[in-house]
Enzyme design. Structure first.
Site, short mmCIF file in Angstrom:
data_model
loop_
_atom_site.label_atom_id
_atom_site.label_comp_id
_atom_site.label_asym_id
_atom_site.label_seq_id
_atom_site.Cartn_x
_atom_site.Cartn_y
_atom_site.Cartn_z
N GLN A 1 -56.51 46.59 22.06
CA GLN A 1 -57.70 46.28 22.80
C GLN A 1 -55.97 46.05 23.86
O GLN A 1 -55.92 45.30 23.03
CB GLN A 1 -58.84 45.73 23.02
N LYS B 1 -56.64 37.71 27.09
CA LYS B 1 -57.56 38.76 27.32
C LYS B 1 -58.88 38.73 28.10
O LYS B 1 -59.30 37.28 28.15
CB LYS B 1 -58.72 38.27 25.42
N ALA C 1 -54.58 32.12 25.76
CA ALA C 1 -54.46 30.94 24.43
C ALA C 1 -53.39 30.70 24.25
O ALA C 1 -52.47 31.28 24.17
CB ALA C 1 -55.07 31.67 22.95
N LEU D 1 -49.82 30.57 22.52
CA LEU D 1 -48.87 31.72 21.87
C LEU D 1 -48.43 30.52 20.60
O LEU D 1 -47.55 29.32 21.24
CB LEU D 1 -47.77 32.01 22.76
N ASP E 1 -65.09 40.62 12.26
CA ASP E 1 -64.05 41.55 12.02
C ASP E 1 -62.62 40.83 11.49
O ASP E 1 -61.45 40.90 11.99
CB ASP E 1 -63.58 41.60 13.47
N ASP F 1 -57.80 35.95 16.63
CA ASP F 1 -58.29 37.08 16.71
C ASP F 1 -59.55 37.03 16.76
O ASP F 1 -60.28 37.42 15.90
CB ASP F 1 -57.33 38.02 16.06
#
Length: 540
Positions: free
Chosen positions: A224, A240, A344, A346, A413, A433
């Site tokens: 996505q 995101k 977020a 990195l 997930d 994630d």
């Protein structure tokens, strides 16, 4: 002469009448002045005021209090809501003691006292346990890392592949010589991603939410759309975008691998991970982004730029390039160009600090029909425990910590996880994630807890914190609500999701207690200090 007499008499009569009236007024004013001075000197203000139809200051306060009480009484629908016991301006008066008044008083009292369940939680002895001594070998960076900035684009995912993807060393200006993100990097060690009470954390989260965005390009890979954004202090964040509202639940017929990635789930996951004292998720903040000025107008990503358009409603939209949900039908639209998202931090580039990806032994099949081995074999854990790296109990305990986090979020997930290559097998797991968490508050997916149920082990410190979070003074939903209230995108979670946290927490505790009914407590609750001592012996 005779005719003028009546008119002369009339004028004199009128003058006399006016003089008498004027004299009466003067006498009356003089009497008032004398009485006022004499009564004030004896402290009898109230006795003088009442005959004149006035109220003293004290009487006025009393009347206002009674009127206020009467108004509240009328709205409360009860004639007996005024009782004795509350002080007003140092006097005992008739107060309101309805249910709402009590709640309001408690809230005000808590506010005045500076009461904070979150602060009390972090001040608890369970959140003050000493961490192992960090040596130079245990730090991710023994010295301050060179600032190496890589601007990616979807067209060129790695350095050296073209003009759109470049790697270059950066000389930081003096005023940003030690930015928060760089301090965060230097604090990463074998045992934790960041310290419990590191002040840099708040500065870093503020930077994520407020720093000017200089560059926006699409992150290559993934199913996505995600963007990498760069700030003036050379920090970078993973953005995101918002795909659905807080109140939308994932449909029951959706497979876990086709669910949306939610921006608010990323934010909430970071706060939950910190409250559980895992501290394995990089800091995340919510942010409202201007799609036009902070993405479209500054992007160097040609593929991303081509996906922008104006919707029939006049909103700016884009969809990017990815495996799922990157099409006109699944476009991300602003209002007219404002869009929520999660930012977020990195992690250090893999060229600076390489990470290893591990396939979870409890990975789902990602098939509509086929089931994984762990779903068919209840003794699956015994096989896992004989397989490296899970023959080291510390790795399995860390994985079960991650399982607890995923169950509380409802995240199905978790097919892979990562660790820093430098630390080998003896380190924490990165909880990255988390966008598919917090999808369904009305359903508790018990299969997520399969590692805990089948292995029947958990860190003692983790279990004690879970028990603490189930008590009223430190209730999980309350401390989460308070922690999330600091984010700019308040409310991050809807109330049903917060209530689901308390319900699921009870199920985790019940599962551990059920394990202790069949096994010895020492075999279920693994003492962290012993586990750390055995780890040190292996390192030696």
């Amino acid at each position: 002469m005779v005719r003028r007499l009546p008119s002369l008499f009339q004028r004199k009569f009128k003058a006399i009448i006016c003089f008498v009236l004027f004299l009466a007024v003067v006498v009356h004013m003089a009497l008032d002045l004398v009485l006022s001075v004499s009564h004030n000197s004896c402290g009898c203000t109230e006795k003088v005021a009442k005959p004149l139809g006035l109220l003293s200051p004290t009487s006025m306060i009393s009347v206002q209090d009674k009127l206020h009480g009467r108004i509240l009484q009328d709205f409360s629908g009860s004639n007996s809501s005024l009782e004795k016991g509350v002080q007003v301006d140092g006097r005992t008066d008739a107060p309101l003691q309805g249910h709402h008044a009590k709640q309001q008083a408690e809230k005000e009292k808590a506010t005045l006292a500076g009461h904070s369940k979150l602060a009390a939680l972090f001040d608890h002895p369970l959140y003050k346990t000493p961490t192992p001594k960090v040596t130079k070998r245990d730090k991710l960076f023994a010295t301050k890392p060179k600032v190496k900035l890589f601007v990616r684009s979807s067209a060129n995912p790695r350095p050296g592949t073209g003009s759109h993807g470049t790697t270059f060393n950066v000389v930081l200006p003096e005023h940003v010589a030690n930015p928060a993100w760089l301090q965060f990097y230097t604090g990463i060690n074998r045992y934790e991603l960041y310290a419990r009470h590191d002040p840099v954390l708040q500065t870093l989260m503020k930077d994520l939410a407020t720093q000017t965005i200089l560059s926006s390009v699409q992150k290559p890979g993934g199913t996505q759309l995600k963007l990498i954004m760069t700030f003036p202090n050379h920090g970078q964040a993973l953005f995101k975008p918002m795909k659905q509202t807080r109140d939308q639940e994932t449909p029951a017929d959706f497979f876990y691998f086709s669910d949306f990635e939610r921006h608010n789930a990323e934010i909430a996951a970071f706060h939950l991970d910190r409250i559980l004292d895992f501290r394995r998720i990089p800091p995340v903040s919510g942010r409202l982004v201007n799609i036009t000025k902070e993405i479209r107008d500054i992007t160097t990503d040609k593929k991303l730029f081509k996906t922008f358009f104006i919707s029939p409603a006049g909103n700016v939209c884009f969809f990017g390039v990815c495996s799922y949900y990157c099409s006109t039908e699944h476009a991300l639209c602003g209002k007219p160009d404002q869009l929520e998202g999660s930012m977020a931090t990195l992690l250090p580039d893999k060229e600076l600090a390489d990470r290893k990806s591990w396939r979870s032994p409890w990975r789902r099949s990602y098939s509509k029909t086929k089931k994984a081995q762990w779903e068919l074999d209840d003794n699956y854990c015994s096989e896992v425990r004989q397989t490296p790296p899970y023959d080291d109990i510390s790795r399995l305990l860390n994985l079960i910590d991650m399982t607890v986090l995923d169950f509380l979020m409802g995240n199905m997930d978790r097919h892979h996880y990562e660790t820093f290559e430098k630390f080998g097998n003896s380190t924490f797991l990165l909880h990255l994630d988390n966008g598919r968490g917090f999808g369904r508050h009305s359903h508790d997916e018990m299969s997520i807890l399969a590692p805990l149920r089948q292995c029947c082990i958990i860190k003692k410190s983790t279990f004690l914190r879970l028990q603490l979070l189930s008590t009223e003074p430190y209730r999980l939903s309350d401390v989460m609500r308070e922690s999330l209230a600091t984010d700019l995108l308040l409310p991050v979670l809807s109330e049903p999701h917060l209530e689901a946290l308390d319900r699921r927490l009870q199920k985790v505790i019940a599962m551990v207690e059920n394990c202790m009914k069949t096994e010895e407590h020492e075999e279920v609750l693994i003492n962290d200090s012993k586990e750390q001592q055995s780890r040190k012996r292996r390192k030696a």
